[in-house]
Design a protein around this motif. Structure first.
Motif, short mmCIF file in Angstrom:
data_model
loop_
_atom_site.label_atom_id
_atom_site.label_comp_id
_atom_site.label_asym_id
_atom_site.label_seq_id
_atom_site.Cartn_x
_atom_site.Cartn_y
_atom_site.Cartn_z
N ALA A 111 0.83 -1.20 0.00
CA ALA A 111 0.00 0.00 0.00
C ALA A 111 0.87 1.25 0.00
CB ALA A 111 -0.93 0.00 1.21
N VAL A 112 1.98 1.21 0.71
CA VAL A 112 2.90 2.36 0.75
C VAL A 112 3.47 2.60 -0.64
CG1 VAL A 112 5.11 3.20 1.65
CG2 VAL A 112 3.50 2.07 3.18
N GLU A 113 3.94 1.54 -1.28
CA GLU A 113 4.52 1.69 -2.61
C GLU A 113 3.51 2.24 -3.61
OE1 GLU A 113 6.42 -1.25 -5.91
OE2 GLU A 113 7.12 -1.48 -3.84
N GLU A 114 2.29 1.77 -3.52
CA GLU A 114 1.23 2.24 -4.41
C GLU A 114 0.95 3.73 -4.19
OE1 GLU A 114 -3.42 1.33 -4.59
OE2 GLU A 114 -2.15 -0.44 -4.89
N VAL A 141 -2.41 7.28 7.01
CA VAL A 141 -2.71 5.88 7.30
C VAL A 141 -2.83 5.14 5.97
CG1 VAL A 141 -4.38 4.28 8.32
CG2 VAL A 141 -3.85 6.43 9.48
N VAL A 142 -1.98 4.14 5.78
CA VAL A 142 -1.97 3.41 4.51
C VAL A 142 -2.59 2.02 4.62
CG1 VAL A 142 0.01 4.63 3.56
CG2 VAL A 142 0.38 2.57 4.92
N ASP A 143 -2.71 1.50 5.84
CA ASP A 143 -3.25 0.16 6.01
C ASP A 143 -3.83 0.02 7.41
OD1 ASP A 143 -3.90 -2.40 5.25
OD2 ASP A 143 -1.88 -3.23 5.50
N ARG A 144 -4.78 -0.90 7.53
CA ARG A 144 -5.39 -1.20 8.83
C ARG A 144 -5.46 -2.70 9.00
NH1 ARG A 144 -7.63 3.72 10.00
NH2 ARG A 144 -8.54 4.91 8.32
N PHE A 145 -5.28 -3.14 10.24
CA PHE A 145 -5.42 -4.56 10.58
C PHE A 145 -6.02 -4.62 11.98
CE2 PHE A 145 -3.83 -8.43 12.59
CZ PHE A 145 -4.26 -9.38 11.68
N ASN A 146 -7.23 -5.17 12.07
CA ASN A 146 -7.99 -5.19 13.33
C ASN A 146 -8.03 -3.77 13.90
OD1 ASN A 146 -8.46 -7.89 13.00
ND2 ASN A 146 -6.85 -8.54 14.40
N ASN A 147 -7.49 -3.56 15.09
CA ASN A 147 -7.50 -2.22 15.70
C ASN A 147 -6.22 -1.45 15.44
OD1 ASN A 147 -10.04 -2.70 16.75
ND2 ASN A 147 -9.21 -3.57 18.64
N TYR A 148 -5.33 -2.01 14.64
CA TYR A 148 -4.05 -1.37 14.35
C TYR A 148 -4.12 -0.56 13.07
CZ TYR A 148 -2.33 -4.98 17.57
OH TYR A 148 -2.14 -5.80 18.64
N GLN A 149 -3.35 0.51 13.04
CA GLN A 149 -3.22 1.32 11.83
C GLN A 149 -1.73 1.46 11.52
OE1 GLN A 149 -5.11 5.08 12.50
NE2 GLN A 149 -7.14 4.18 12.72
N VAL A 150 -1.41 1.52 10.23
CA VAL A 150 -0.03 1.72 9.80
C VAL A 150 0.02 3.06 9.08
CG1 VAL A 150 1.89 0.87 8.41
CG2 VAL A 150 0.36 -0.75 9.55
N SER A 151 0.80 3.99 9.64
CA SER A 151 1.03 5.28 9.00
C SER A 151 2.40 5.23 8.34
CB SER A 151 0.99 6.41 10.02
OG SER A 151 -0.31 6.53 10.55
N ALA A 152 2.53 5.98 7.24
CA ALA A 152 3.78 5.92 6.48
C ALA A 152 4.27 7.31 6.10
CB ALA A 152 3.58 5.08 5.23
N PHE A 153 5.58 7.38 5.90
CA PHE A 153 6.29 8.59 5.49
C PHE A 153 7.38 8.09 4.56
CE2 PHE A 153 9.67 11.70 5.96
CZ PHE A 153 9.00 12.91 6.02
N THR A 154 7.57 8.75 3.44
CA THR A 154 8.62 8.33 2.51
C THR A 154 9.59 9.48 2.29
OG1 THR A 154 9.04 7.34 0.35
CG2 THR A 154 7.26 8.92 0.47
N THR A 155 10.86 9.16 2.19
CA THR A 155 11.88 10.19 2.00
C THR A 155 12.13 10.38 0.51
OG1 THR A 155 13.77 8.68 1.97
CG2 THR A 155 12.99 9.42 4.14
N ALA A 156 12.92 11.38 0.19
CA ALA A 156 13.26 11.65 -1.20
C ALA A 156 14.05 10.48 -1.81
CB ALA A 156 14.05 12.95 -1.32
#
Length: 142
Positions: free
Chosen positions: A51-54, A66-81
């Motif tokens: 999901a991050v790559e997309e 927030v790029v993804d969710r699993f049950n009660n968890y969320q995954v937030s992402a940051f990408t560098t140059a």
């Protein structure tokens, strides 16, 4: 109620983690092992990489939210140059707080990368870097 989750990882090229830490205090059982299910965190964060790559190719923003969710968890992402990805597994923290945390960690990351003796694809093993990342987590996620 489940224990709060706050797990941070920097993912390098070829999806190899170069830094990983549990930002909450470590609790251990009687045998000295961690009680937190680290394998589940690894699975959730690795699954979020697609999901991050997309998303990173569809926007110019460094903070992807927030790029993804699993049950009660969320995954937030940051990408560098340089296309290094910062991932934070959490239990629903505010997006603005997470964004500010990522920006400050990015400053720390750049300081590590500017070290002429550091190899950019190597794991970050500096105890000072880990200490400062955890201090930022305490500052933002009290």
């Amino acid at each position: 109620m489940a224990a709060p989750v706050l797990h941070f990882v920097v993912v390098g090229h070829d999806d190899h983690p170069i830094f990983e830490t549990d930002l909450l205090s470590k609790s251990t059982d009687a045998s000295g092992r961690e009680e937190r299910p680290q394998y589940l965190y690894h699975f959730v964060m690795h699954a979020a990489l697609d999901a991050v790559e997309e998303q990173e190719w569809s926007t110019n923003a460094m903070h992807l939210g927030v790029v993804d969710r699993f049950n009660n968890y969320q995954v937030s992402a940051f990408t560098t140059a340089g296309h290094m990805r910062f991932l934070l597994l959490h239990d629903g923290r505010g997006d603005e707080i997470v964004k500010n945390f990522f920006k400050d960690v990015y400053e720390l990351y750049l300081r590590v990368m500017l070290n002429p003796f550091f190899i950019p694809t190597a794991k970050i093993t500096s105890p000072l870097f880990q200490q400062r990342v955890k201090a930022l987590a305490r500052q933002y996620f009290r």
